[in-house]
Scaffold this motif. Structure first.
Motif, mmCIF file in Angstrom:
data_model
loop_
_atom_site.group_PDB
_atom_site.id
_atom_site.type_symbol
_atom_site.label_atom_id
_atom_site.label_comp_id
_atom_site.label_asym_id
_atom_site.label_seq_id
_atom_site.Cartn_x
_atom_site.Cartn_y
_atom_site.Cartn_z
ATOM 1 N N VAL A 1 0.824 -1.209 0.000
ATOM 2 C CA VAL A 1 0.000 0.000 0.000
ATOM 3 C C VAL A 1 0.863 1.266 0.000
ATOM 4 C CG1 VAL A 1 -0.286 0.288 2.510
ATOM 5 C CG2 VAL A 1 -2.130 0.968 0.952
ATOM 6 N N GLU A 2 2.055 1.185 0.576
ATOM 7 C CA GLU A 2 2.935 2.352 0.589
ATOM 8 C C GLU A 2 3.584 2.606 -0.769
ATOM 9 O OE1 GLU A 2 5.664 1.769 3.788
ATOM 10 O OE2 GLU A 2 4.235 2.448 5.323
ATOM 11 N N HIS A 3 3.637 1.594 -1.621
ATOM 12 C CA HIS A 3 4.258 1.733 -2.945
ATOM 13 C C HIS A 3 3.224 1.625 -4.065
ATOM 14 C CE1 HIS A 3 7.651 0.713 -0.329
ATOM 15 N NE2 HIS A 3 8.402 1.312 -1.214
ATOM 16 N N LEU A 4 1.966 1.799 -3.724
ATOM 17 C CA LEU A 4 0.893 1.651 -4.696
ATOM 18 C C LEU A 4 0.708 2.932 -5.503
ATOM 19 C CD1 LEU A 4 -1.409 -0.222 -5.681
ATOM 20 C CD2 LEU A 4 -2.840 0.761 -3.875
ATOM 21 N N ASN A 5 0.765 2.816 -6.810
ATOM 22 C CA ASN A 5 0.505 3.963 -7.680
ATOM 23 C C ASN A 5 -0.991 4.301 -7.658
ATOM 24 O OD1 ASN A 5 3.195 4.134 -8.503
ATOM 25 N ND2 ASN A 5 2.873 2.654 -10.161
ATOM 26 N N ASP A 6 -1.315 5.571 -7.757
ATOM 27 C CA ASP A 6 -2.716 6.024 -7.807
ATOM 28 C C ASP A 6 -3.526 5.499 -6.619
ATOM 29 O OD1 ASP A 6 -2.294 7.391 -10.194
ATOM 30 O OD2 ASP A 6 -2.668 5.591 -11.377
ATOM 31 N N ARG A 7 -2.941 5.624 -5.430
ATOM 32 C CA ARG A 7 -3.636 5.150 -4.232
ATOM 33 C C ARG A 7 -4.969 5.870 -4.033
ATOM 34 N NH1 ARG A 7 0.509 5.037 -0.038
ATOM 35 N NH2 ARG A 7 -0.040 7.175 0.514
ATOM 36 N N ILE B 1 -8.177 4.067 -5.079
ATOM 37 C CA ILE B 1 -8.669 2.875 -4.392
ATOM 38 C C ILE B 1 -9.988 3.205 -3.712
ATOM 39 C CG2 ILE B 1 -8.204 1.166 -2.592
ATOM 40 C CD1 ILE B 1 -6.478 0.909 -5.104
ATOM 41 N N PHE C 1 -4.221 -0.759 4.994
ATOM 42 C CA PHE C 1 -5.024 0.110 4.120
ATOM 43 C C PHE C 1 -5.784 1.152 4.940
ATOM 44 C CE2 PHE C 1 -4.015 -3.517 1.615
ATOM 45 C CZ PHE C 1 -3.985 -3.074 0.300
ATOM 46 N N LYS D 1 -3.997 4.217 5.698
ATOM 47 C CA LYS D 1 -3.831 5.142 4.574
ATOM 48 C C LYS D 1 -5.184 5.762 4.187
ATOM 49 C CE LYS D 1 0.582 4.482 4.128
ATOM 50 N NZ LYS D 1 1.546 5.560 4.466
ATOM 51 N N ILE E 1 -8.210 4.444 3.758
ATOM 52 C CA ILE E 1 -8.995 3.677 2.784
ATOM 53 C C ILE E 1 -10.036 2.857 3.547
ATOM 54 C CG2 ILE E 1 -8.898 1.826 1.050
ATOM 55 C CD1 ILE E 1 -6.009 2.743 0.459
#
Length: 383
Positions: free
Chosen positions: A165-171, A174, A232, A235, A237
């Motif tokens: 989740v810390e390296h997820l593009n376009d977080r 989500i 998640f 962050k 979510i």
């Protein structure tokens, strides 16, 4: 993976692991039955149990290859159902378990190491992940994209989901995350299903109700807990966490496939799939923060050595299992007992039970009030 000249093997390693030009091999050598530590062997290689001759020469060559670097490129593949929608739903389950208990998370007390297959924890969750992915691929639910992720490192501290989740593009795209952990031991009598994360979005109250015709739903509002949805939630979510309850085989070699309630798990899969379907026209769900439970593994100074039944909705904590040799067993607590008080601290649910545990230090003694059947009992326990 050492037969890397095959086109199919090369394509598989590249697509799923980003490995190209494989020049390495995992090398594991266990002590052979004929090895004698006291016997001196001339020209034997101590790295290989004093092997010599042709065997020694062969193992030396394999060893050279085993320490060569693995070249990688690109990103690790994740299963993504692209519906060209604005938002994406993440479906996750951890696929790691305890091996032979090397990391000391096992509750097995036997002397001989045994493999922990983890049929419920969490082959059941990963199986549900695959099945729901297949259902969504064929469905008409096209208002969201779906990202299916199997995490590792959960048992050691949510490492896989945290990194992901810390390296997820376009977080920001989500929509929400659904976590499936231990879905395989539904009790046929109570049909208890715990759903965590209920408080992380106001949308859940219009979709999830405790008045279900099949399950006895127990709702937990907290967004945090001892599984991957926590990564998640932290962050911002919205999350949901599905769980059919713990049992006496938890973190033991006996958590195996013959104990799984396959019919019950199918019903859980259908329920989760239906929840996803009900969010199709809801747009992007609003996130709300919840009260943080104190559930970290390092936060407890003492332990009773019980397995709580997390699906229990009565007053107190229902003991689903007791660990051999621990404080609870020595005090006389048995599976089926309901703990209602620790010392002067009332216990109304799992949360207040954990808060009460943190009031005590190792070596201290206190009273434990339990209900066994219709009888209330007072026992003495030493942590």
């Amino acid at each position: 993976f050492y037969s890397f000249e095959e086109d199919d093997s090369q394509a598989f390693l590249k697509d799923y692991f980003g490995i190209v030009g494989l020049e390495s091999v995992l090398f594991v050598l266990k002590e052979p039955y004929w090895y004698n530590k006291s016997r001196k062997v001339k020209d034997g290689d101590p790295r290989f149990w004093n092997a010599r001759g042709t065997v020694r020469d062969f193992l030396r060559e394999v060893y050279k290859v085993s320490i060569a670097p693995i070249k990688t490129e690109g990103k690790v593949r994740k299963d993504f159902i692209n519906n060209n929608a604005q938002n994406t739903i993440v479906l996750g389950a951890h696929y790691d378990h305890l091996g032979y208990g090397e990391d000391h998370n096992s509750l097995y007390t036997g002397k001989e190491p045994k493999i922990h297959n983890g049929a419920d924890d969490n082959a059941s969750g990963t199986a549900a992940l695959i099945e729901i992915g297949a259902l969504l691929k064929k469905s008409g639910n096209k208002n969201n994209n779906y990202l299916l992720v199997a995490f590792s490192g959960e048992e050691l501290g949510l490492y896989g989901s945290k990194y992901f989740v810390e390296h997820l593009n376009d977080r920001a795209k989500i929509n929400y995350m659904i976590n499936m952990d231990m879905l395989g031991r539904l009790n046929d009598s109570t049909r208890g299903l715990t759903i965590g994360g209920f408080g992380t979005s106001p949308a859940w109250s219009s979709i999830i109700t405790t008045n279900d015709p099949y399950f006895k739903i127990k709702i937990d509002s907290a967004g945090s807990g001892p599984s991957d949805h926590t990564s998640f939630y932290r962050k911002d979510i919205p999350v949901l966490f599905f769980f059919t309850g713990t049992h006496s085989d938890y973190h033991k070699p006996s958590d195996d496939a013959d104990k799984i309630n396959y019919t019950g798990q199918l019903q859980v899969v259908k329920y989760i799939y239906n929840v996803i379907g009900q969010t199709q026209n809801a747009g992007k769900l609003t996130f709300t923060k919840t009260r943080e439970p104190n559930m970290g593994k390092s936060s407890f100074k003492v332990s009773l050595g019980i397995m709580p039944d997390y699906t229990f909705s009565g007053n107190g904590v229902l003991v689903d299992g007791v660990t051999e040799g621990r404080a609870a067993e020595k005090a006389g607590i048995k599976a089926g007992d309901v703990i209602t008080q620790l010392g002067e601290h009332k216990v109304t649910d799992v949360m207040t039970y954990m808060e009460a545990l943190n009031k005590f230090n190792k070596g201290e003694s206190t009273s434990v009030k339990i209900v066994r059947g219709k009888e209330e009992m007072l026992l003495q326990v030493t942590f």
